[in-house]
Design a protein around this motif. Structure first.
Motif, PDB file in Angstrom:
ATOM      1  N   THR A  33      -5.597  -2.159   0.670  1.00 33.60           N
ATOM      2  CA  THR A  33      -6.454  -1.788   1.796  1.00 33.60           C
ATOM      3  C   THR A  33      -6.113  -0.371   2.208  1.00 33.60           C
ATOM      4  O   THR A  33      -4.998  -0.093   2.629  1.00 33.60           O
ATOM      5  CB  THR A  33      -6.211  -2.733   2.983  1.00 33.60           C
ATOM      6  OG1 THR A  33      -6.319  -4.074   2.526  1.00 33.60           O
ATOM      7  CG2 THR A  33      -7.233  -2.499   4.067  1.00 33.60           C
ATOM      8  N   PHE A  85      -6.788   2.958   4.485  1.00 36.08           N
ATOM      9  CA  PHE A  85      -7.382   3.623   5.643  1.00 36.08           C
ATOM     10  C   PHE A  85      -7.257   5.121   5.504  1.00 36.08           C
ATOM     11  O   PHE A  85      -7.194   5.837   6.507  1.00 36.08           O
ATOM     12  CB  PHE A  85      -6.645   3.182   6.914  1.00 36.08           C
ATOM     13  CG  PHE A  85      -6.962   1.781   7.306  1.00 36.08           C
ATOM     14  CD1 PHE A  85      -6.047   0.776   7.079  1.00 36.08           C
ATOM     15  CD2 PHE A  85      -8.166   1.465   7.891  1.00 36.08           C
ATOM     16  CE1 PHE A  85      -6.329  -0.530   7.427  1.00 36.08           C
ATOM     17  CE2 PHE A  85      -8.455   0.168   8.248  1.00 36.08           C
ATOM     18  CZ  PHE A  85      -7.527  -0.832   8.013  1.00 36.08           C
ATOM     19  N   LEU A 132       4.821   7.380  -3.895  1.00 36.17           N
ATOM     20  CA  LEU A 132       5.685   7.104  -2.750  1.00 36.17           C
ATOM     21  C   LEU A 132       5.403   5.739  -2.138  1.00 36.17           C
ATOM     22  O   LEU A 132       6.308   5.044  -1.695  1.00 36.17           O
ATOM     23  CB  LEU A 132       5.437   8.152  -1.656  1.00 36.17           C
ATOM     24  CG  LEU A 132       6.310   9.386  -1.665  1.00 36.17           C
ATOM     25  CD1 LEU A 132       5.890  10.306  -0.543  1.00 36.17           C
ATOM     26  CD2 LEU A 132       7.773   9.001  -1.479  1.00 36.17           C
ATOM     27  N   THR A 133       4.150   5.356  -2.066  1.00 35.55           N
ATOM     28  CA  THR A 133       3.815   4.218  -1.210  1.00 35.55           C
ATOM     29  C   THR A 133       3.332   2.968  -1.915  1.00 35.55           C
ATOM     30  O   THR A 133       3.317   1.905  -1.318  1.00 35.55           O
ATOM     31  CB  THR A 133       2.723   4.614  -0.201  1.00 35.55           C
ATOM     32  OG1 THR A 133       1.563   5.020  -0.924  1.00 35.55           O
ATOM     33  CG2 THR A 133       3.180   5.728   0.689  1.00 35.55           C
ATOM     34  N   LEU A 145       5.065  -0.461  -1.895  1.00 34.86           N
ATOM     35  CA  LEU A 145       5.236  -1.212  -0.662  1.00 34.86           C
ATOM     36  C   LEU A 145       4.537  -2.558  -0.747  1.00 34.86           C
ATOM     37  O   LEU A 145       3.531  -2.708  -1.405  1.00 34.86           O
ATOM     38  CB  LEU A 145       4.652  -0.427   0.521  1.00 34.86           C
ATOM     39  CG  LEU A 145       5.447   0.797   0.925  1.00 34.86           C
ATOM     40  CD1 LEU A 145       4.656   1.623   1.919  1.00 34.86           C
ATOM     41  CD2 LEU A 145       6.763   0.389   1.537  1.00 34.86           C
ATOM     42  N   HIS A 196       1.945  -6.078   3.619  1.00 37.43           N
ATOM     43  CA  HIS A 196       1.722  -5.674   5.009  1.00 37.43           C
ATOM     44  C   HIS A 196       1.948  -4.192   5.190  1.00 37.43           C
ATOM     45  O   HIS A 196       1.295  -3.539   5.993  1.00 37.43           O
ATOM     46  CB  HIS A 196       2.695  -6.385   5.944  1.00 37.43           C
ATOM     47  CG  HIS A 196       2.393  -7.824   6.111  1.00 37.43           C
ATOM     48  ND1 HIS A 196       1.120  -8.309   6.157  1.00 37.43           N
ATOM     49  CD2 HIS A 196       3.214  -8.888   6.252  1.00 37.43           C
ATOM     50  CE1 HIS A 196       1.178  -9.616   6.315  1.00 37.43           C
ATOM     51  NE2 HIS A 196       2.411  -9.989   6.370  1.00 37.43           N
ATOM     52  N   PHE A 197       2.913  -3.681   4.473  1.00 40.17           N
ATOM     53  CA  PHE A 197       3.349  -2.319   4.741  1.00 40.17           C
ATOM     54  C   PHE A 197       2.413  -1.284   4.141  1.00 40.17           C
ATOM     55  O   PHE A 197       2.338  -0.151   4.624  1.00 40.17           O
ATOM     56  CB  PHE A 197       4.759  -2.105   4.191  1.00 40.17           C
ATOM     57  CG  PHE A 197       5.741  -3.090   4.720  1.00 40.17           C
ATOM     58  CD1 PHE A 197       6.230  -4.109   3.927  1.00 40.17           C
ATOM     59  CD2 PHE A 197       6.167  -3.018   6.033  1.00 40.17           C
ATOM     60  CE1 PHE A 197       7.129  -5.035   4.430  1.00 40.17           C
ATOM     61  CE2 PHE A 197       7.071  -3.935   6.541  1.00 40.17           C
ATOM     62  CZ  PHE A 197       7.555  -4.952   5.737  1.00 40.17           C
ATOM     63  N   ILE A 214      -0.485   0.203   6.451  1.00 45.55           N
ATOM     64  CA  ILE A 214      -0.072   1.119   7.488  1.00 45.55           C
ATOM     65  C   ILE A 214       0.375   2.440   6.891  1.00 45.55           C
ATOM     66  O   ILE A 214       0.225   3.494   7.528  1.00 45.55           O
ATOM     67  CB  ILE A 214       1.023   0.522   8.386  1.00 45.55           C
ATOM     68  CG1 ILE A 214       1.201   1.428   9.588  1.00 45.55           C
ATOM     69  CG2 ILE A 214       2.351   0.453   7.725  1.00 45.55           C
ATOM     70  CD1 ILE A 214       1.285   0.760  10.854  1.00 45.55           C
ATOM     71  N   SER A 215       0.868   2.395   5.653  1.00 45.14           N
ATOM     72  CA  SER A 215       1.207   3.681   5.043  1.00 45.14           C
ATOM     73  C   SER A 215      -0.065   4.471   4.778  1.00 45.14           C
ATOM     74  O   SER A 215      -0.066   5.696   4.857  1.00 45.14           O
ATOM     75  CB  SER A 215       1.994   3.481   3.753  1.00 45.14           C
ATOM     76  OG  SER A 215       1.138   3.088   2.717  1.00 45.14           O
ATOM     77  N   ILE A 246      -2.646   4.421   6.733  1.00 44.03           N
ATOM     78  CA  ILE A 246      -2.972   5.024   8.029  1.00 44.03           C
ATOM     79  C   ILE A 246      -2.108   6.255   8.230  1.00 44.03           C
ATOM     80  O   ILE A 246      -2.577   7.278   8.745  1.00 44.03           O
ATOM     81  CB  ILE A 246      -2.728   4.024   9.180  1.00 44.03           C
ATOM     82  CG1 ILE A 246      -3.644   2.829   9.048  1.00 44.03           C
ATOM     83  CG2 ILE A 246      -2.956   4.694  10.521  1.00 44.03           C
ATOM     84  CD1 ILE A 246      -3.487   1.841  10.173  1.00 44.03           C
ATOM     85  N   ALA A 247      -0.838   6.148   7.791  1.00 38.84           N
ATOM     86  CA  ALA A 247       0.089   7.262   7.983  1.00 38.84           C
ATOM     87  C   ALA A 247      -0.456   8.536   7.354  1.00 38.84           C
ATOM     88  O   ALA A 247      -0.602   9.563   8.021  1.00 38.84           O
ATOM     89  CB  ALA A 247       1.452   6.924   7.391  1.00 38.84           C
ATOM     90  N   TRP A 248      -0.807   8.477   6.058  1.00 40.56           N
ATOM     91  CA  TRP A 248      -1.273   9.748   5.503  1.00 40.56           C
ATOM     92  C   TRP A 248      -2.723  10.010   5.845  1.00 40.56           C
ATOM     93  O   TRP A 248      -3.159  11.165   5.891  1.00 40.56           O
ATOM     94  CB  TRP A 248      -1.003   9.849   3.997  1.00 40.56           C
ATOM     95  CG  TRP A 248      -1.329   8.685   3.164  1.00 40.56           C
ATOM     96  CD1 TRP A 248      -0.499   7.695   2.768  1.00 40.56           C
ATOM     97  CD2 TRP A 248      -2.597   8.389   2.594  1.00 40.56           C
ATOM     98  NE1 TRP A 248      -1.160   6.796   1.995  1.00 40.56           N
ATOM     99  CE2 TRP A 248      -2.446   7.195   1.863  1.00 40.56           C
ATOM    100  CE3 TRP A 248      -3.837   9.004   2.620  1.00 40.56           C
ATOM    101  CZ2 TRP A 248      -3.496   6.612   1.179  1.00 40.56           C
ATOM    102  CZ3 TRP A 248      -4.885   8.431   1.931  1.00 40.56           C
ATOM    103  CH2 TRP A 248      -4.702   7.236   1.226  1.00 40.56           C
ATOM    104  N   LEU A 285      -3.896   9.769   8.740  1.00 41.48           N
ATOM    105  CA  LEU A 285      -3.816  10.507   9.993  1.00 41.48           C
ATOM    106  C   LEU A 285      -3.221  11.891   9.773  1.00 41.48           C
ATOM    107  O   LEU A 285      -3.640  12.871  10.375  1.00 41.48           O
ATOM    108  CB  LEU A 285      -2.894   9.764  10.963  1.00 41.48           C
ATOM    109  CG  LEU A 285      -3.527   9.027  12.113  1.00 41.48           C
ATOM    110  CD1 LEU A 285      -2.475   8.204  12.816  1.00 41.48           C
ATOM    111  CD2 LEU A 285      -4.109  10.012  13.089  1.00 41.48           C
TER     112      LEU A 285
END
Lengths: 592, 351, 387
Positions: free
Chosen positions: A55, A57, A102-103, A106, A109-110, A113-114, A116-118, A120
């Motif tokens: 997923t 974002f 990098l991500t 994960l 669940h994690f 949100i990662s 969303i991190a990049w 943003l």
């Protein structure tokens, strides 16, 4: 009714799209351009989220990187927009590769949100770079030109955008119906399934991630040269959420869902903009509210989006299209099978400790080519752990496992599969929405090589034909010929178990390892399974079967290894094992 | 960066962290019972703050209309369901539960707005007023898809946020509001460093509530019933726990928590109709660090986010969020490495 | 199935919206107004909308013709703003576009206006020069002009060092640019450049850095209620220096939220904000009072912000230009739009609430010194300091 109706619908849609600029006004073409650009990103999301299970974002961030790259290149260096395309694609691919590496390891669940991190961070970073115009952005971007003629005139960008959409759809469709595609469609089945056929879930996800980013990059390039102005705000998390909304509304499971979803979202917003001010003075503020409500109502009625809704109501009446049965000049290369009687698997002093618990305690046994060996024991004996140690799903604390002369003690499941061990699962891992043929064809993953690019460009047709030929052969072997088009999820459990065996056989294994294949089967199914296994042995397949049901294995195997409380109790032919008092005590609870 | 600066930033970070902690607790609560990442949590907090601001300004809060609308729609939905199930005798109770009960805090709020009630009464009225928002919104919008895949639930939750924020804009306008301090004054911890009473209040509220949460979930039967529903819905039903009721209970508790958060931050932050998103996002980050299951780790995550944010804004105001989220990724990597990872995490999408 | 049908009808509605050109009233003028009624710029967008409504009520007929107004919300998103502009020009065949708060959205509209050759009166602080800006004029005063007013006040007050804190967006950039260019000439040093996002809830870190540099004054490049945050933070740190702001914070909610922390703040603004304190000889006094009267009549409250007057002035500019075009061309035609554009970019001495406008082709701004007044916040009211 055949699923080819969708193909026909697709042709109709393509014709309509080609004629649309003649029917629509300037604004309509503008809307269609926006829909096309959104559809490209949504297509990436259908692949990445719908099929790959990631997923995201952050797709709008990739759109932004590409848009800014091409904007910067063409305005600072005054080069053609066409040069901006490879520049944007390369930069975005590099960014995606970096972020993915990098991500993507994960867990479930994690990972969102990662994203969303990049998602943003990227627009924030872009808006703080002096050369990119800070928050004001870059204006007056050159349009795309062909032979000196600007595509901006007469709305010709429409054709470029929708040609890109068409190409992307074609590529994705080819990709999904290929060796790589079958592996990608199995991502949601879990990494254990993929490892057992020799595919690397992480690498597949990374490929998919970069692919989706490239689709977004294409959309970004088109956006920059169509709107001719970029600023940071169209690429923030809210835009990413809107792309995800498009994909969900259209249907995450189907490729057309991307186009339909993009169309629904943009047209709905446009209609609301026209309709709501007529109802209320606060029309502008009602738009978001009404749009949200409509989206939620759609989800209530059609969770799988528009396409899912259509399929659910028509799907039962559709027969899937099968790949044609082409005669193959040269079937897939077969492995060199070892001589009958030679030792192929050798377990020596295996020990597995989980903290203070010793699950497997100094167990040693061999398997020779051409025989069926059973590994049995009461519940809690350590059979499943032993199974995992042999297949590479778990690592040994002490001891070693040798397979075909190679020390496989430290090797991963994938490496072990590559050497020629194929396995089935106690809890059947089939892809319920894929046909029997596709499920079985998945097993040929290691015997073939076509990658993502070859698959998308349809250069792998010959190899595919050979794979399907092999899959059909194995389906016939287990007695399921003629039923290739059925969906695996509709089969009863016994048949599913046999299908898994067929998938394992397609891998052309040296050793077939079965994990409690008789568990949960009815009597008739058990008989059919036993018959199949006996037949396979007659044909020279070596089988190691881990089983709990004594009755089933007695009539089947050449040799039995009995485990109890983690240790090997005894080894021998079925009759000897049955007579042994220790075995009787273990199973029946003997008197002291 | 002298020690005084460090202390100020630290206290600021801890105060913000306390808020993220409370919000994180609410999110973990809802997720653990319903598998929904409740993004509108921040919006509920903002509504309570804006209602309190309306009380202080002597105006009728727009939230009253919001709650009444939601109550009406929820009652209609429930009546529809009961009629379809042919259980008309339960209609009276449903109307009472979904229609009349939420109207009580509305009436109280109307009374408070009309009279010049003391601050404490205003605060209580504001919190009670928003308590029905989450359960009612969830009943209308999420219950019909309660068993959908987690992706669909996440999208529904996100869109719910847009819906509630849009309603917030319509009822309360685009301007920001602050309320009066709950407690005034500063306390001198060291000769040059003082901490406001408000900050201390926030931190102590966070501590007390965390402990209460922990006790509730570990020691009481209802708490364990809530956890059971999260682990396995069908299994919980088999032992007599009603998932729908557990969900309602979880939403009510979370709403209460959100209301409390709203009135705690309103005096020190200007809140707007769309401030809920960033609050929810940071709380979500904290909850994720706790793996959406562990309350102590959520607390650690929340404090970390607050402190990193505080120091990050000192280092670069414009890139503060970049710093927070960039540092998040290695934390996630670490957390993911140590989390138990089963294949059951993979979910098929709805068909 | 019902749902399917409903969705099909939405599809059809959408297609019809796209395909069918709306009937245009040949004799009437058509104006397209884009503002942000939702999203991050809504706190400016809604007052802009109100000012526009007041303008339409003030002058419903322009150059003897009726005027049709189509208003659209761009939700503070540049892509939507561009789409709206295209819709207004292609579908509604407007003769002129007016809009929108938010520099990126305004620039997006400007791009479309230039492509489709329609004049655009911009009420945000955006500028495009030369060929790029051939179809756009900007109503608000140029920021350097306003900042010069602030610098003059700083010089008067003996300020030697100033710290800057602004939004992490286009407006923050514009103000900082203007400050860093004007300050050295007056012998003032800019000692800090801090930023924060509009949605941030605290600026402790940024304010700590500012206070550490011990500036004589602090200037903020913010707008609306979020703009009060730095002042509150400065007050809580016990900062005692001079406070300055820009014309974008002139709004009653800013005063409400800022409270005691913004007392004594000095800012530039347009004359209409303190219209009743202007001298009788001031050219904008009459129109400013007219604006106030019509606003009160339309909305039953006194206008208190500085944004609405910009839309009002945009309408006045449009009306003045339309009068000069007269009957030289038919409204709704490309010739009319070109003629209108030519008239707008050569406007002379158009008296508005925010100043007197003079435009020249190739120059985006039309305000001069008459558009700038300095005000000081005393006890919740803006007090006129001088021009």
């Amino acid at each position: 009714m055949n699923a080819s109706i969708f193909r026909k619908l697709g042709v109709v849609a393509a014709v309509l799209l080609a004629l649309a600029p003649l029917l629509l006004g300037g604004f309509g073409i503008g809307l269609m351009n926006d829909i096309g650009i959104g559809a490209l990103v949504a297509l990436g999301l259908v692949m990445l989220t719908g099929i790959g299970g990631v997923t995201s974002f952050g797709q709008a961030a990739f759109v932004g990187i590409a848009a800014y790259s091409t904007a910067w290149l063409t305005t600072t260096w005054h080069v053609s927009a066409w040069l901006g395309l490879p520049f944007a694609l390369v930069l975005t691919a590099l960014a995606a590769l970096l972020i993915g590496m990098l991500t993507l390891r994960l867990g479930s669940h994690f990972l969102p949100i990662s994203t969303i991190a990049w998602g943003l961070s990227v627009p924030l970073v872009l808006s703080n770079i002096e050369a990119l115009g800070l928050h004001t952005g870059i204006t007056n971007i050159a349009p795309v030109r062909i032979a000196g003629w600007s595509l901006q005139d007469g709305g010709a960008m429409y054709y470029l955008i929708w040609a890109c959409v068409g190409l992307a759809c074609w590529f994705c469709r080819n990709l999904l119906q290929s060796r790589q595609g079958r592996a990608l469609r199995s991502l949601r089945g879990g990494s254990a399934l993929l490892s057992s056929v020799g595919a690397d879930a992480y690498r597949l996800r990374l490929q998919l991630f970069v692919f989706a980013a490239l689709l977004s990059a294409l959309a970004g390039w088109l956006y920059a040269h169509n709107n001719r102005y970029v600023s940071p705000s169209p690429f923030d998390v809210h835009a990413s959420i809107e792309f995800l909304l498009m994909a969900v509304m259209g249907g995450l499971g189907q490729l057309p869902g991307a186009l339909i979803g993009a169309g629904i979202v943009i047209l709905l917003k446009n209609s609301l903009q026209d309709v709501l001010p007529l109802i209320s003075e606060r029309g502008g503020q009602l738009e978001v509210i009404v749009f949200s409500l409509l989206f939620l109502l759609l989800l209530h009625r059609a969770r799988a989006g528009f396409c899912g809704f259509v399929l659910r109501h028509m799907g039962s009446r559709l027969k899937p299209i099968l790949p044609p049965q082409i005669a193959v000049a040269q079937p897939l290369a077969m492995r060199q099978q070892p001589l009958a009687g030679s030792k192929i698997l050798s377990v020596q002093g295996a020990v597995k400790r989980f903290g203070g618990l010793v699950a497997v305690n100094q167990v040693s046994f061999d398997v020779s080519a051409g025989e069926i060996v059973g590994l049995i024991g009461p519940n809690g004996a350590g059979k499943s752990t032993m199974f995992n140690l042999v297949t590479g799903a778990a690592s040994l604390t002490h001891g070693s496992v040798h397979f075909l002369g190679t020390d496989v003690t430290k090797l991963s499941q994938r490496a072990v599969a590559r050497l020629g061990m194929a396995r089935t699962f106690q809890h059947v891992k089939l892809r319920p929405q894929m046909t029997l043929l596709d499920n079985v064809a998945l097993g040929a993953h290691l015997r073939t090589r076509a990658g993502l690019l070859a698959a998308g460009l349809r250069l792998d047709r010959a190899e595919e034909a050979r794979i399907f030929h092999e899959a059909r052969v194995q389906l016939a072997r287990i007695g399921l010929q003629g039923r290739e088009h059925e969906l695996a999820g509709a089969l009863p459990l016994g048949t599913q178990r046999m299908l898994e065996i067929a998938r394992a056989l397609v891998a052309d294994p040296v050793l077939l390892v079965l994990d409690e294949p008789a568990a949960g089967l009815r009597h008739a199914e058990k008989q059919a399974l036993g018959e199949l296994l006996r037949q396979l042995r007659r044909q020279g397949v070596t089988i190691l079967i881990v089983e709990h049901d004594m009755d089933f294995v007695m009539k089947l195997v050449d040799r039995l290894v009995v485990m109890n409380f983690g240790s090997k109790l005894m080894e021998g032919n079925p009759a000897a094992v049955r007579r042994d008092p220790q075995v009787q005590a273990a199973y029946l609870g003997g008197t002291a | 960066m002298g020690w005084d600066v460090i202390l100020i930033l630290l206290s600021d970070g801890i105060a913000n962290g306390a808020i993220y902690l409370l919000a994180g607790l609410g999110m973990v609560l809802i997720f653990s019972v319903t598998r929904v990442v409740f993004v509108p949590f921040g919006d509920v907090a903002v509504f309570s703050a804006l209602s309190l601001a309306a009380f202080e300004g002597g105006k009728l809060p727009g939230t009253i209309w919001l709650v009444l609308t939601l109550a009406a729609v929820a009652s209609l939905c429930e009546i529809g369901v009961l009629l379809r199930r042919r259980e008309p005798q339960k209609i009276a109770r449903a109307v009472l539960q979904y229609g009349v009960l939420p109207a009580v805090p509305c009436a109280l709020a109307a009374v408070v707005a009309a009279t010049q009630a003391p601050q404490l009464v205003q605060i209580v009225a504001a919190i009670l007023l928003v308590v029905p928002v989450a359960p009612l919104a969830a009943r209308i919008l999420l219950q019909p898809i309660a068993d959908a895949s987690s992706l669909v639930l996440l999208m529904a939750s996100l869109v719910m946020h847009f819906f509630l924020a849009g309603l917030g804009l319509m009822f309360m306008g685009p301007e920001g509001f602050r309320t009066q301090l709950l407690v005034d004054g500063m306390i001198n911890l060291t000769p040059d460093f003082s901490v406001s009473m408000q900050t201390l209040l926030m931190v102590s509220a966070a501590l007390v509530l965390s402990v209460l949460f922990f006790l509730f979930f570990e020691r009481t039967v209802s708490g364990k019933a809530l956890r059971a529903t999260a682990v396995n819905r069908v299994g919980a039903r088999l032992v007599g726990i009603r998932p729908a009721r557990s969900a309602m209970l979880a939403y009510i508790c979370a709403s209460l928590l959100a209301g409390l958060i709203g009135v705690l931050i309103a005096p020190i932050t200007t809140l707007y109709y769309d401030s809920g998103f960033t609050l929810g996002l940071k709380a979500f980050v904290a909850a994720i660090i706790g793996g959406l299951v562990s309350y102590p780790l959520t607390a650690v995550g929340a404090l970390a986010v607050g402190i990193v944010e505080s120091f990050g804004s000192f280092w670069s105001g414009a890139l503060k969020d970049v710093i927070v989220f960039s540092l998040l990724i290695p934390v996630l990597l670490l957390r993911s490495y140590y989390a138990t990872h089963s294949d059951e995490d993979e979910e098929e999408i709805d068909q | 199935m019902k749902f399917f049908r409903a969705l099909t009808s939405v599809f059809i509605a959408g297609t019809v919206t796209m395909a069918a050109p709306l009937a245009s009233f040949a004799a009437d003028l058509k104006v397209g107004f884009i503002t942000s009624l939702s999203g991050s710029s809504s706190s400016l967008g809604i007052p802009y909308g109100k000012g526009f409504q007041a303008a339409v009520a003030y002058m419903p007929e322009v150059a003897g013709k009726k005027v049709d107004v189509v208003q659209l919300d761009d939700a503070s998103d540049p892509t939507t703003a561009a789409r709206n502009a295209r819709k207004l020009i292609v579908e509604d065949k407007v003769d002129v576009l007016i809009g929108t708060p938010g520099t990126p959205s305004a620039l997006a509209i400007a791009g479309v206006a230039r492509e489709l050759k329609t004049p655009f009166i911009c009420i945000a602080n955006a500028k495009l020069e030369g060929e790029e800006g051939a179809w756009m004029v900007t109503v608000p005063q140029p920021t350097p002009l306003m900042i010069q007013g602030v610098i003059d006040q700083m010089k008067l007050a003996g300020v030697k060092t100033v710290a800057y804190i602004g939004f992490a967006d286009a407006w923050g950039d514009i103000v900082y640019d203007a400050l860093s260019k004007a300050a050295p000439a007056a012998g003032i040093k800019v000692v800090a450049n801090e930023r924060y996002a509009r949605t941030d809830t605290a600026v402790t870190g940024q304010v700590l850095k500012i206070v550490a540099t011990h500036p004589d004054a602090v200037l903020t490049g913010t707008s609306g209620t979020p703009g009060a945050l730095p002042y509150l933070a400065l007050a809580s740190r016990g900062y005692r220096g001079k406070l300055y702001g820009t014309h974008a914070i002139i709004n009653p909610d800013f005063i409400r939220v800022g409270g005691a922390a913004v007392e004594g703040l000095v800012a530039p603004t347009g004359p209409v904000v303190v219209v009743d304190q202007l001298a009788a000889s001031n050219p904008t006094r009459k129109i400013g009072l007219d604006f106030r009267a019509i606003y009160e009549k339309t909305f039953k409250t006194v206008p208190t912000d500085a944004f609405g007057p910009y839309s009002f002035d945009a309408w006045l500019l449009f009306a003045d230009a339309a009068k000069r075009v007269g009957n030289k061309a038919q409204p709704g035609t490309p010739e009319y739009r070109t003629a209108l554009r030519d008239a707008i970019v050569s406007s002379k001495e158009v008296v508005g609430t925010q100043g007197v406008y003079n435009y020249k082709p190739g120059q985006p701004f039309g305000s001069d010194q008459r558009a700038v007044v300095m005000v000081k916040l005393e006890k919740g009211q803006w007090k006129y300091l001088g021009q």
